[in-house]
Design a protein around this motif. Structure first.
Motif, PDB file in Angstrom:
ATOM      1  N   GLY A  89       0.777  -1.235   0.000  1.00 23.13           N
ATOM      2  CA  GLY A  89       0.000   0.000   0.000  1.00 23.13           C
ATOM      3  C   GLY A  89       0.810   1.288   0.000  1.00 23.13           C
ATOM      4  O   GLY A  89       0.441   2.265  -0.642  1.00 23.13           O
ATOM      5  N   HIS A  90       1.885   1.333   0.758  1.00 26.18           N
ATOM      6  CA  HIS A  90       2.740   2.531   0.863  1.00 26.18           C
ATOM      7  C   HIS A  90       1.958   3.801   1.194  1.00 26.18           C
ATOM      8  O   HIS A  90       2.216   4.855   0.624  1.00 26.18           O
ATOM      9  N   THR A  91       0.980   3.716   2.104  1.00 25.97           N
ATOM     10  CA  THR A  91       0.223   4.895   2.520  1.00 25.97           C
ATOM     11  C   THR A  91       1.139   5.814   3.323  1.00 25.97           C
ATOM     12  O   THR A  91       1.843   5.368   4.223  1.00 25.97           O
ATOM     13  N   GLU A  92       1.097   7.089   2.995  1.00 24.92           N
ATOM     14  CA  GLU A  92       2.080   8.058   3.479  1.00 24.92           C
ATOM     15  C   GLU A  92       2.308   8.041   4.987  1.00 24.92           C
ATOM     16  O   GLU A  92       3.419   7.946   5.451  1.00 24.92           O
ATOM     17  N   HIS A  93       1.252   8.147   5.778  1.00 23.55           N
ATOM     18  CA  HIS A  93       1.428   8.318   7.234  1.00 23.55           C
ATOM     19  C   HIS A  93       1.413   6.986   8.005  1.00 23.55           C
ATOM     20  O   HIS A  93       1.436   6.988   9.231  1.00 23.55           O
ATOM     21  N   LEU A  94       1.406   5.852   7.292  1.00 22.41           N
ATOM     22  CA  LEU A  94       1.302   4.556   7.971  1.00 22.41           C
ATOM     23  C   LEU A  94       2.638   3.803   7.982  1.00 22.41           C
ATOM     24  O   LEU A  94       3.470   3.990   7.095  1.00 22.41           O
ATOM     25  N   PRO A  95       2.824   2.939   8.978  1.00 27.90           N
ATOM     26  CA  PRO A  95       4.060   2.135   9.021  1.00 27.90           C
ATOM     27  C   PRO A  95       4.123   1.150   7.856  1.00 27.90           C
ATOM     28  O   PRO A  95       3.105   0.805   7.261  1.00 27.90           O
ATOM     29  N   LYS A  96       5.327   0.682   7.567  1.00 29.52           N
ATOM     30  CA  LYS A  96       5.503  -0.362   6.557  1.00 29.52           C
ATOM     31  C   LYS A  96       5.339  -1.695   7.279  1.00 29.52           C
ATOM     32  O   LYS A  96       6.205  -2.102   8.053  1.00 29.52           O
ATOM     33  N   GLY A  97       4.203  -2.338   7.068  1.00 24.69           N
ATOM     34  CA  GLY A  97       3.957  -3.583   7.773  1.00 24.69           C
ATOM     35  C   GLY A  97       2.584  -4.142   7.474  1.00 24.69           C
ATOM     36  O   GLY A  97       1.879  -3.665   6.581  1.00 24.69           O
ATOM     37  N   TYR A  98       2.197  -5.146   8.241  1.00 22.01           N
ATOM     38  CA  TYR A  98       0.872  -5.764   8.145  1.00 22.01           C
ATOM     39  C   TYR A  98      -0.001  -5.239   9.280  1.00 22.01           C
ATOM     40  O   TYR A  98       0.495  -4.991  10.383  1.00 22.01           O
ATOM     41  N   TYR A  99      -1.304  -5.132   9.014  1.00 22.21           N
ATOM     42  CA  TYR A  99      -2.200  -4.492   9.981  1.00 22.21           C
ATOM     43  C   TYR A  99      -3.528  -5.238  10.089  1.00 22.21           C
ATOM     44  O   TYR A  99      -4.107  -5.658   9.084  1.00 22.21           O
ATOM     45  N   TRP A 100      -3.969  -5.389  11.337  1.00 22.43           N
ATOM     46  CA  TRP A 100      -5.352  -5.782  11.624  1.00 22.43           C
ATOM     47  C   TRP A 100      -6.018  -4.651  12.404  1.00 22.43           C
ATOM     48  O   TRP A 100      -5.498  -4.222  13.430  1.00 22.43           O
ATOM     49  N   GLY A 101      -7.159  -4.188  11.928  1.00 16.73           N
ATOM     50  CA  GLY A 101      -7.996  -3.242  12.665  1.00 16.73           C
ATOM     51  C   GLY A 101      -9.212  -3.996  13.160  1.00 16.73           C
ATOM     52  O   GLY A 101     -10.042  -4.443  12.351  1.00 16.73           O
ATOM     53  N   CYS A 102      -9.311  -4.179  14.467  1.00 16.09           N
ATOM     54  CA  CYS A 102     -10.352  -5.042  15.041  1.00 16.09           C
ATOM     55  C   CYS A 102     -11.401  -4.214  15.773  1.00 16.09           C
ATOM     56  O   CYS A 102     -11.056  -3.326  16.561  1.00 16.09           O
ATOM     57  N   TYR A 103     -12.662  -4.521  15.530  1.00 19.01           N
ATOM     58  CA  TYR A 103     -13.780  -3.834  16.190  1.00 19.01           C
ATOM     59  C   TYR A 103     -14.504  -4.855  17.053  1.00 19.01           C
ATOM     60  O   TYR A 103     -15.152  -5.772  16.531  1.00 19.01           O
ATOM     61  N   ALA A 104     -14.349  -4.706  18.363  1.00 16.29           N
ATOM     62  CA  ALA A 104     -14.877  -5.722  19.279  1.00 16.29           C
ATOM     63  C   ALA A 104     -15.604  -5.069  20.452  1.00 16.29           C
ATOM     64  O   ALA A 104     -15.281  -3.953  20.847  1.00 16.29           O
ATOM     65  N   ASP A 105     -16.577  -5.780  21.002  1.00 12.68           N
ATOM     66  CA  ASP A 105     -17.239  -5.338  22.225  1.00 12.68           C
ATOM     67  C   ASP A 105     -16.559  -6.001  23.415  1.00 12.68           C
ATOM     68  O   ASP A 105     -16.277  -7.203  23.386  1.00 12.68           O
ATOM     69  N   PHE A 106     -16.315  -5.198  24.440  1.00 10.93           N
ATOM     70  CA  PHE A 106     -15.742  -5.730  25.678  1.00 10.93           C
ATOM     71  C   PHE A 106     -16.370  -4.983  26.846  1.00 10.93           C
ATOM     72  O   PHE A 106     -16.391  -3.749  26.850  1.00 10.93           O
ATOM     73  N   ASN A 107     -16.912  -5.723  27.815  1.00  9.89           N
ATOM     74  CA  ASN A 107     -17.639  -5.097  28.934  1.00  9.89           C
ATOM     75  C   ASN A 107     -18.746  -4.178  28.425  1.00  9.89           C
ATOM     76  O   ASN A 107     -18.927  -3.075  28.929  1.00  9.89           O
ATOM     77  N   THR A 108     -19.434  -4.608  27.396  1.00 11.35           N
ATOM     78  CA  THR A 108     -20.554  -3.899  26.743  1.00 11.35           C
ATOM     79  C   THR A 108     -20.134  -2.588  26.068  1.00 11.35           C
ATOM     80  O   THR A 108     -20.983  -1.803  25.660  1.00 11.35           O
ATOM     81  N   ASN A 109     -18.834  -2.344  25.927  1.00  9.61           N
ATOM     82  CA  ASN A 109     -18.350  -1.145  25.241  1.00  9.61           C
ATOM     83  C   ASN A 109     -17.659  -1.518  23.935  1.00  9.61           C
ATOM     84  O   ASN A 109     -17.009  -2.553  23.844  1.00  9.61           O
ATOM     85  N   ALA A 110     -17.815  -0.647  22.933  1.00 13.33           N
ATOM     86  CA  ALA A 110     -17.182  -0.878  21.629  1.00 13.33           C
ATOM     87  C   ALA A 110     -15.715  -0.458  21.675  1.00 13.33           C
ATOM     88  O   ALA A 110     -15.392   0.662  22.076  1.00 13.33           O
ATOM     89  N   TRP A 111     -14.843  -1.362  21.279  1.00 10.19           N
ATOM     90  CA  TRP A 111     -13.399  -1.120  21.249  1.00 10.19           C
ATOM     91  C   TRP A 111     -12.868  -1.245  19.828  1.00 10.19           C
ATOM     92  O   TRP A 111     -13.354  -2.043  19.041  1.00 10.19           O
TER      93      TRP A 111
END
Length: 195
Positions: A89-111
């Protein structure tokens, strides 16, 4: 307001520890390399439920990163996971690497939990940068940062056009201490209008 923001920070920090240690997320990640919990967690400046995690791995490949993704998924049970390959991807402001963006509920709150697998060299740079930043923030600036982050975190351009680092820079370098002053700072320094 100050005590409310400190209480919110403490509450979110405690929840984050539950996600990392009680749920066992950190143990899962440590199987793949050195782990550093960065961002507002490291700075103890949390106003919303978001974790920035770096994993040092010079031998990471896509196949292994998807195995890691499976373990993360089984551990924190996200409703959604986004994948990025910034070697491509070579996105300007992002690190050079692999990424997971996870959307999870914990203690009834969105994380939101961001996991980056990056080189050990970049990992060390990220650590040094945020340690230096933490050292620069005094008590007055800390409160200004908490107030600003709390007031703009729902803005549609936040984390797209402007970032937490802009808040830190505005407060530390130019003594910005209100939302109006921050908007003006973004316009002058970044040519970005929030109105």
């Amino acid at each position: 307001m100050n005590s409310e923001l400190e209480a919110l920070n403490s509450l979110i920090m405690t929840e984050a520890d539950g996600l990392l240690y009680e749920k066992g997320l950190i143990r899962k990640l440590e199987k793949y390399g050195d782990v550093f919990i960065s961002g507002s967690y490291f700075l103890q400046l949390m106003t919303w439920r978001d974790l920035d995690i770096y994993l040092a791995s010079d031998k990471m490949n896509e196949e292994t990163f998807f195995e890691l993704g499976k373990e993360v998924s089984l551990c924190i049970k996200p409703a959604k996971m986004n994948y990025r390959n910034e070697f491509i991807g070579h996105t300007e402001h992002l690190p050079k690497g692999y990424y997971w963006g996870c959307y999870a509920d914990f203690n009834t709150n969105a994380w939101k939990v961001d996991v980056w697998a990056i080189s050990s060299k970049e990992f060390e740079q990220k650590q040094q940068e945020i340690e230096k930043l933490k050292f620069q923030i005094n008590v007055v600036q800390r409160m200004a940062i908490l107030k600003l982050k709390n007031s703009v975190y729902n803005h549609p351009l936040y984390r797209k056009k402007f970032f937490s680092v802009d808040i830190y820079n505005a407060v530390i370098e130019d003594n910005v201490n209100s939302e109006e002053k921050f908007k003006y700072w973004l316009q002058i320094k970044r040519g970005l209008s929030l109105n």
